[in-house]
Write a protein that holds these residues in place. Structure first.
Motif, short mmCIF file in Angstrom:
data_model
loop_
_atom_site.label_atom_id
_atom_site.label_comp_id
_atom_site.label_asym_id
_atom_site.label_seq_id
_atom_site.Cartn_x
_atom_site.Cartn_y
_atom_site.Cartn_z
N ASP A 1 0.83 -1.21 0.00
CA ASP A 1 0.00 0.00 0.00
C ASP A 1 0.86 1.26 0.00
O ASP A 1 0.59 2.21 -0.74
CB ASP A 1 -0.91 0.02 1.23
N SER B 1 0.78 3.80 -3.04
CA SER B 1 0.36 5.16 -2.72
C SER B 1 1.42 6.16 -3.12
O SER B 1 1.11 7.23 -3.68
CB SER B 1 0.06 5.26 -1.22
N ALA C 1 -6.25 5.85 -2.78
CA ALA C 1 -6.37 5.14 -1.50
C ALA C 1 -7.45 4.07 -1.55
O ALA C 1 -7.31 3.00 -0.95
CB ALA C 1 -6.66 6.14 -0.38
N LEU D 1 -6.20 0.59 -2.91
CA LEU D 1 -5.05 -0.10 -2.33
C LEU D 1 -5.46 -1.48 -1.80
O LEU D 1 -6.52 -1.64 -1.20
CB LEU D 1 -4.46 0.75 -1.20
N ARG E 1 -4.47 -3.62 0.65
CA ARG E 1 -4.69 -3.97 2.05
C ARG E 1 -6.08 -3.56 2.50
O ARG E 1 -6.70 -4.23 3.33
CB ARG E 1 -3.63 -3.32 2.95
N ARG E 2 -6.61 -2.49 1.91
CA ARG E 2 -7.93 -2.00 2.28
C ARG E 2 -9.00 -3.05 2.00
O ARG E 2 -9.89 -3.27 2.82
CB ARG E 2 -8.25 -0.71 1.52
N TYR F 1 -2.62 -0.70 -10.69
CA TYR F 1 -1.37 -1.35 -10.31
C TYR F 1 -0.47 -1.57 -11.53
O TYR F 1 0.74 -1.36 -11.47
CB TYR F 1 -1.62 -2.71 -9.65
#
Length: 216
Positions: A114, A118, A124, A127, A129-130, A167
């Motif tokens: 992340d 970022s 955000a 990302l 992990r969110r 990505y």
């Protein structure tokens, strides 16, 4: 301890239909899934017992609580049992699972991913992990495993392409130590997007809308 991340696709409404249903109000097809869920929960509990793991609430009882629309156990690791039980409900309403990878500390690793994405300008809300650690969705009960695992994440299938594109656009600038794992995630998201787009256009009964992640 290593943690495995897998994923599958489902119609979120199918999963939610079992919460608070008490086995009633379900159509015939959904009712047929109930015995399989219970059998899986029993097998899961047997495995935990064999390992000497005691959550203070068994997975089958946690499953019965979810069917009844309650999560009121005060057992010390009740969140673990409820998360495991919900995962069995998801599994019986979802596609066959695929593996994303095995990590010694996935939360830490994807925190680094992340940070890198970022830094390179990825929004955000895209990302990883969110969505990997973001829970099953706001319509679901809030689940808290005491030690963080098992965990459930989700990403709407309609957003898989946006994440993969974001990505891929920065892939050549990502830290080389992270590139392989990000590439695998991109390929998984791109494949699921293609399948979702194809099925939505060509399969009349297809209603799947969510990519669910399982972290154990």
């Amino acid at each position: 301890m290593s943690h495995n991340i897998s994923y599958s696709t489902a119609d979120k409404a199918d999963v939610l239909a079992f919460l608070g249903s008490s086995g009633t109000g379900l159509d015939t097809d959904r009712k047929r899934r109930l015995p399989g869920m219970l059998e899986a929960a029993l097998a899961h509990q047997e495995s935990l017992d064999d390992q000497g793991v005691d959550w203070g609430l068994s997975v089958p009882v946690a499953l019965s609580h979810l069917f009844a629309g309650r999560m009121d156990s005060d057992a010390p690791y009740a969140g673990n049992a409820y998360t495991a039980a919900l995962q069995h409900i998801i599994d019986f309403n979802a596609s066959d699972p695929s593996g994303l990878g095995t990590y010694s500390a996935p939360s830490t690793f994807f925190g680094l991913v992340d940070d890198e994405l970022s830094r390179l300008g990825v929004r955000a809300d895209l990302l990883p992990r969110r969505f990997l650690f973001g829970g099953p969705g706001e319509e679901f009960p809030v689940l808290h495993s005491v030690d963080g695992y098992p965990a459930i994440g989700h990403l709407p299938l309609a957003r898989t392409k946006a994440a993969a594109d974001a990505y891929r656009a920065v892939l050549d600038r990502i830290d080389p130590d992270l590139q392989l794992d990000v590439t695998q995630l991109i390929e998984a998201l791109e494949f699921e997007h293609r399948e979702w787009e194809r099925a939505t256009a060509n399969v009349a009964w297809y209603t799947q809308d969510t990519l669910f992640f399982s972290l154990v």
